[in-house]
Enzyme design. Structure first.
Site, PDB file in Angstrom:
ATOM      1  N   SER A 251       3.202 -16.469  -3.368  1.00 51.72           N
ATOM      2  CA  SER A 251       2.152 -16.564  -2.835  1.00 51.72           C
ATOM      3  C   SER A 251       1.292 -15.048  -3.485  1.00 51.72           C
ATOM      4  CB  SER A 251       1.700 -16.417  -1.386  1.00 51.72           C
ATOM      5  OG  SER A 251       2.609 -14.839  -0.724  1.00 51.72           O
ATOM      6  N   LYS A 252      -0.557 -15.180  -3.077  1.00 53.97           N
ATOM      7  CA  LYS A 252      -0.798 -14.067  -3.635  1.00 53.97           C
ATOM      8  C   LYS A 252      -0.493 -12.935  -3.505  1.00 53.97           C
ATOM      9  CE  LYS A 252      -5.335 -16.942  -2.567  1.00 53.97           C
ATOM     10  NZ  LYS A 252      -6.160 -17.325  -1.799  1.00 53.97           N
ATOM     11  N   ARG A 253       0.140 -12.325  -1.769  1.00 52.49           N
ATOM     12  CA  ARG A 253       1.248 -11.633  -1.978  1.00 52.49           C
ATOM     13  C   ARG A 253       1.744 -10.756  -3.151  1.00 52.49           C
ATOM     14  NH1 ARG A 253       5.555 -11.038   0.748  1.00 52.49           N
ATOM     15  NH2 ARG A 253       6.012 -13.248   1.194  1.00 52.49           N
TER      16      ARG A 253
END
Ligand code: GLU
Length: 480
Positions: A251-253
């Site tokens: 994910s973007k994390r």
């Protein structure tokens, strides 16, 4: 053989989906298969034409080409699901007429209550088939209340679905464990993904569905629909997941997940394609840097990766740097130019072959194209302000003699033709300095830094005029 990529245009092209697109493309190249692009845009609230355009644009940028699609046409169109509602409607009518599907009048609130009850009892929610056997009068009464029905697929009892997946192997599902009768058409008349995907795969004569493992639980539903409609089922290959460094779903994390952002940051399409391919396949030789043609030669439906891949952002950066180094100089110069312009350098007036020499000298320090202004400043700027380390070096007593002699030479006996070859040698000879005591102050004077390309690369590219300006500037600041 026919393969497909079926993006939902509800946002940017995610790196995980790009991997699916890339692997399908490489397999299509390998087997000479037809590659179909189908836009799955039935989520009316979230799908947009802008998103579709940007996804197609990113795919083209990656170098992916398809034979059939919304823009390319083909014999099995339309290739946007939103333009195929009449086709799905015919199949829904068949399922309803054959009692393989039924209208369900349960409201959201009623379903919510059932869901809550199941969760309080610690059970997974399964629709209990409440509307399965409504009589005509009951139905009429519900309609009279103004209820808009959904259409549910009647999941047959005790059916086994076996999928001989090219990657996962034999996967067995029991119809009793797939969550009960599922909705195939919403109350607003829009059909749902699990229903129409298999209709389209069959009508578009897709022979192999290669997609993410997250779709594996959907597959038995799709197969049961195909069986109910008497349609053939394609072969499947479910690609292992792409994980972040902590082994949770990427994910973007974890880092950049949008192809568009990679593109803007200055990743090369070839490097990204290479890296994405390696997230689903590995060469037997262990080689990692391979071009599309070579991967297409070696890849097979049967040798795709079985275990999850961890997305290593550092490794992608490194690989990109390798591609920057190996690229044809003219081509990489063209790719660097917009990044120089973005940083405020007007390169339009520069001599092209000089600019290529600059690029060749600095590309080894660039992992992404946007690194270039930082490194090329050394050649493009008129004056280089010395950094702290370089200033400290220029303050050293031994450096004073070097600065003074450089100044004397550059404003006297040296010129355009002799500067490059003789500047450093004459300073050495006339001051008696050598090694670090010679090179460090010269480097600090000319580049403002103690690090960077070798002087015998730097001085000729800088040329007489820039060397003179820089030496005069340093002389003015440090000579006294
Ligand atoms: N449209 C689906 C998605 O973007 C892909 C469906 C499929 O490959 O079957 O996840």
């Amino acid at each position: 053989m026919r393969l497909r990529f079926a993006p939902s245009p509800t946002g940017y092209l995610h790196i995980g989906n790009a991997r699916t697109a890339v692997l399908n493309y490489l397999l299509a190249r390998k087997y000479g298969a037809t590659y179909v692009l189908r836009v799955e845009d039935t989520d009316m609230e979230r799908s947009t034409r802008e998103s579709e355009a940007s996804i197609l644009d990113d795919l083209r940028w990656l170098g992916i080409r398809w034979n059939e699609g919304p823009d390319a046409g083909g014999d099995f169109g339309p290739y946007r699901q939103s333009e195929r509602f009449d086709i799905y409607k015919k199949y829904t009518d068949v399922l309803l007429a054959e009692k393989k599907a039924y209208h369900c009048y349960c409201s959201q609130d009623e379903l919510e209550a059932m869901r809550r009850e199941a969760s309080e009892a610690g059970r997974a929610f399964v629709y209990p088939g409440k509307c399965r056997r409504l009589g005509d009068t009951e139905r009429a009464a519900l309609e009279a209340q103004g209820r808009k029905p959904t259409v549910r697929f009647l999941v047959p009892d005790d059916e086994t679905v076996v999928i001989n997946d090219h990657i996962k192997g034999r996967v067995v599902f029991e119809s009793g464990n797939i969550g009960g009768d599922f909705i195939i058409v919403r109350s607003d008349g829009v059909p749902v993904y699990n229903y129409i995907v298999i209709i389209d795969d069959t009508l578009m004569k897709i022979t192999h569905v290669v997609r993410g493992e997250d779709h594996l639980p959907n597959t038995p539903k799709q197969v049961l629909i195909a069986r109910a409609l008497g349609l053939p089922v394609p072969e499947y290959a479910h690609l292992s997941l792409v994980l972040g460094s902590d082994r949770s779903k990427l994910s973007k994390r974890h880092g950049i997940t949008s192809v568009d952002v990679y593109r803007r940051e200055g990743y090369l399409a070839d490097a990204l394609v290479n890296y994405l391919a390696m997230l689903g396949w590995a060469a037997e030789s262990g080689e990692e840097i391979l071009g599309v043609e070579e991967i297409a030669r070696q890849i097979e439906m049967g040798n795709l990766a079985r275990s999850a891949a961890v997305f290593d952002f550092q490794k992608l950066r490194w690989m990109n740097g390798m591609y920057i180094r190996a690229c044809d100089l003219g081509k990489i110069t063209d790719l660097f130019i917009p990044h120089l312009s973005d940083a405020g350098y007007d390169v339009s007036g520069l001599d092209r072959s000089w600019l290529e020499r600059v690029i060749d000298a600095v590309r080894g320090n660039c992992e992404v194209l946007s690194d270039v202004p930082r490194h090329a400043a050394l050649f493009l700027d008129e004056i280089m302000e010395p950094d702290a380390e370089a200033s400290a070096m220029l303050e050293e007593p031994d450096s004073k003699a070097v600065i003074a002699e450089a100044y004397r030479l550059i404003t006297g006996e040296l010129n355009e033709t002799t500067c490059a070859a003789e500047l450093v040698g004459r300073i050495k000879k006339n001051t008696g300095m050598k090694g670090k005591k010679l090179f460090m102050p010269v480097r600090a004077m000319l580049t403002g830094s103690l690090h960077g390309p070798e002087l015998d690369v730097t001085v000729p590219i800088l040329g007489y005029e820039k060397c003179r300006k820089r030496i005069e500037y340093i002389h003015g600041r440090f000579a006294g």
